[in-house]
Scaffold this active site. Structure first.
Site, mmCIF file in Angstrom:
data_model
loop_
_atom_site.group_PDB
_atom_site.id
_atom_site.type_symbol
_atom_site.label_atom_id
_atom_site.label_comp_id
_atom_site.label_asym_id
_atom_site.label_seq_id
_atom_site.Cartn_x
_atom_site.Cartn_y
_atom_site.Cartn_z
ATOM 1 N N LYS A 191 2.733 9.549 10.872
ATOM 2 C CA LYS A 191 3.882 9.013 10.136
ATOM 3 C C LYS A 191 3.686 9.373 8.669
ATOM 4 O O LYS A 191 2.955 8.717 7.930
ATOM 5 C CB LYS A 191 3.959 7.489 10.306
ATOM 6 C CG LYS A 191 5.394 6.909 10.227
ATOM 7 C CD LYS A 191 6.084 7.111 8.889
ATOM 8 C CE LYS A 191 5.566 6.155 7.848
ATOM 9 N NZ LYS A 191 6.312 6.310 6.530
ATOM 10 N N GLY A 244 -3.248 4.644 1.744
ATOM 11 C CA GLY A 244 -2.143 4.143 0.938
ATOM 12 C C GLY A 244 -2.601 2.992 0.070
ATOM 13 O O GLY A 244 -3.773 2.889 -0.300
ATOM 14 N N SER A 245 -1.688 2.121 -0.241
ATOM 15 C CA SER A 245 -1.981 1.018 -1.159
ATOM 16 C C SER A 245 -2.771 -0.081 -0.461
ATOM 17 O O SER A 245 -2.701 -0.244 0.767
ATOM 18 C CB SER A 245 -0.685 0.436 -1.719
ATOM 19 O OG SER A 245 0.008 -0.283 -0.720
ATOM 20 N N THR A 246 -3.492 -0.857 -1.247
ATOM 21 C CA THR A 246 -4.246 -1.989 -0.716
ATOM 22 C C THR A 246 -3.318 -3.025 -0.110
ATOM 23 O O THR A 246 -3.625 -3.621 0.941
ATOM 24 C CB THR A 246 -5.104 -2.608 -1.829
ATOM 25 O OG1 THR A 246 -6.005 -1.607 -2.324
ATOM 26 C CG2 THR A 246 -5.899 -3.798 -1.329
ATOM 27 N N VAL A 248 -0.379 -2.618 1.387
ATOM 28 C CA VAL A 248 0.076 -2.200 2.716
ATOM 29 C C VAL A 248 -1.090 -2.142 3.691
ATOM 30 O O VAL A 248 -0.932 -2.437 4.881
ATOM 31 C CB VAL A 248 0.803 -0.846 2.633
ATOM 32 C CG1 VAL A 248 1.205 -0.360 4.022
ATOM 33 C CG2 VAL A 248 2.037 -0.955 1.747
ATOM 34 N N GLY A 249 -2.285 -1.805 3.197
ATOM 35 C CA GLY A 249 -3.461 -1.804 4.057
ATOM 36 C C GLY A 249 -3.690 -3.155 4.719
ATOM 37 O O GLY A 249 -4.076 -3.232 5.893
ATOM 38 N N GLU A 398 -4.146 -0.691 -10.580
ATOM 39 C CA GLU A 398 -3.942 0.732 -10.326
ATOM 40 C C GLU A 398 -2.525 1.121 -10.746
ATOM 41 O O GLU A 398 -1.550 0.549 -10.268
ATOM 42 C CB GLU A 398 -4.154 1.061 -8.851
ATOM 43 C CG GLU A 398 -4.063 2.538 -8.557
ATOM 44 C CD GLU A 398 -4.308 2.882 -7.097
ATOM 45 O OE1 GLU A 398 -4.981 3.883 -6.828
ATOM 46 O OE2 GLU A 398 -3.803 2.145 -6.226
#
Length: 500
Positions: A191, A244-246, A248-249, A398
């Protein structure tokens, strides 16, 4: 800062977009809903193409194809040498099509065309070759059991893998995930980020040309909240690999836990310290520090966004940074004179500008930049703040853009403590001519990658990943292969053996 105004398209013919549909079971297909979304060129804010918008139903079809390919198809059952042969052919096709792929990433992500063509894509092909060479070196161990048993371990492919990749390095992220998973014998669904879907679709058809069987690589374009979420929570997916970002993680982990407890590997955000001691050659290290934040317009998770300079050379180093920033060219990524292209999309552009305003409001001193360019597209000046305090927003969060926070320090002990005062732990740079300092600091910084007197020193054999909120497990190296394998222990009785 300098600005490029050249008309690059007169020098390079932009290719026609060939692939805009989902790639499922070896075929390009429309989404079940028929919906599409726009992918935007950040150079001019114009629509490049309309892309099929995958959703849960499309993920279901892709997972079904991957499941069938894993459970009953040839890929996991091919000899390792045959998998290697196909992967080497895939690598050759990547190199042969480098110019067209580079143009897709330049248009979609605002990346500089020439470096993508001449460095990123050849490096991606080398990653495929590295894992092709590892395909026939996957083996377990013979165990020395404590009683009359023969024991050994097997390393088996984990199964159907969901790869969710970000927009900042579309080529590298696709290859870093797909390469080791292929070598392990897995099947997969990729994806790509909705901002940058074009090269992933191109790579899928190249893999098919190389001989990768249908169903082994599937690409579902769409949005994270729909297609990505469906992939993470799917009961028939055996593993998720996410970059990806923390924020979304955390959602990825939650979805995996609430479904079938599939294992997850995460490569997340960073706020990496770039530490400069006063025994270095300023003229040599200052350019490295500048590239450490401005490379790929700061859209890189290991950007050296916190620059710590020892007090003895602080003023000299800052002056050198200011001089170099003035010659840094922001412009069209197809223009060979450009050093920096546009941010990937409007959302990221506005996010970076908002952080610049935070820096101004909180009292950091603006050395260079600080503004958007007065032109169409998502272009931002290289921005350097000096005299930054550790508790300022631009020093803690970030930004993912061309914004550098510069800070002064006195002692080794002080800078170690300040460098570690972050939720992140992805990378760090240590610049010194003193071996003892280099050893002490590299062992004291809690980060997954430490670069001493260099930066962005990536290699296919060098594992890459983070500590703390920067994630866990590794990409690249043999560690990047092993996360797509499972260990199975096998024991059988032995009778009347002359030895154990």
């Amino acid at each position: 800062m300098a600005e490029s105004n050249g008309n690059s398209e007169t020098q390079f013919q932009i290719p026609k977009i060939k692939f805009t549909k989902l790639f499922i079971n070896g075929e390009f297909v429309d989404s079940v809903s028929g919906n599409t979304f726009e992918t935007i060129d950040p150079r001019n804010e114009e629509v490049i193409a309309r892309i099929s918008e995958g959703d849960k139903e499309d993920v279901d079809l892709a997972v079904k194809a991957a499941r069938e390919a894993f459970d009953n198809g040839p890929w996991p059952r091919l000899s390792p040498s045959e998998r290697r042969r196909i992967m080497l052919k895939f690598a050759d096709l990547i190199v042969e099509n480098a110019e067209e792929i580079a143009a897709l990433d330049a248009m979609d992500a605002g990346k500089l065309f020439a470096p993508v063509k001449n460095m990123d894509i050849p490096a991606a092909a080398e990653v495929i070759r590295y894992y092709a060479g590892a395909a026939d070196k996957i083996h377990g161990t013979t165990l020395k059991m404590s009683r009359e048993l023969q024991g050994y371990t097997l390393l088996e492919p984990i199964g159907v893998v969901g790869h969710i990749i970000p927009w900042n390095f579309p080529t590298q992220m696709f290859i870093m995930k797909v390469g080791p998973a292929l070598a392990a014998g897995c099947t997969m669904i990729v994806k790509p980020a909705e901002q940058t879907p074009l090269s992933a679709l191109y790579y899928a058809q190249l893999a098919k040309q190389a001989g990768v069987p249908d169903g082994v690589i599937n690409v579902v374009t769409g949005f994270g909240s729909t297609a990505g979420a469906a992939l993470c929570s799917h009961m028939d997916v055996d593993k998720i690999s996410f970059t990806g970002s923390t924020e979304v993680g955390r959602l990825v982990m939650q979805a995996a836990a609430l479904s079938n407890l599939k294992p997850v590997s995460l490569e997340l955000g960073g706020k990496s310290p770039f530490i400069v001691f006063d025994d270095v050659d300023v003229d040599k290290i200052a350019p490295l520090a500048l590239v450490g934040i401005l490379y790929n317009k700061g859209e890189i998770c290991v950007a050296g966004s916190r620059l710590f300079i020892q007090e003895g050379i602080y003023d000299k180093f800052v002056k050198k940074l200011e001089e170099m920033a003035k010659t840094w060219v922001v412009g069209d990524p197809f223009d060979p004179n450009s050093h920096q292209g546009p941010q990937v999309d409007k959302k990221q552009y506005e996010r970076v500008l908002s952080y610049i305003e935070h820096g101004k409001r909180e009292g950091a001193k603006l050395l260079t930049g600080g503004n958007a360019l007065d032109r169409k597209g998502y272009f931002i000046e290289p921005t350097i703040f000096i005299d930054v305090e550790d508790d300022m927003t631009i020093a803690k969060e970030e930004i993912f853009g061309p914004v550098l926070a510069v800070m002064k320090f006195k002692t080794v002990e002080e800078v170690i403590k300040r460098a570690n005062c972050t939720n992140y732990g992805l990378a760090a740079g240590v610049m010194t001519n003193d071996l003892n300092i280099a050893n002490t600091v590299s062992r004291s910084i809690r980060a997954g990658v430490i670069w001493i007197n260099c930066y962005f020193a990536f290699d296919p054999d060098c594992p890459y990943g983070g500590y703390k909120c920067s994630g866990f497990e590794r990409d690249l190296g043999m560690e990047g292969l092993h996360k797509y394998l499972q260990v199975k222990s096998v024991a059988t009785p032995i009778y009347n053996s002359p030895w154990l």
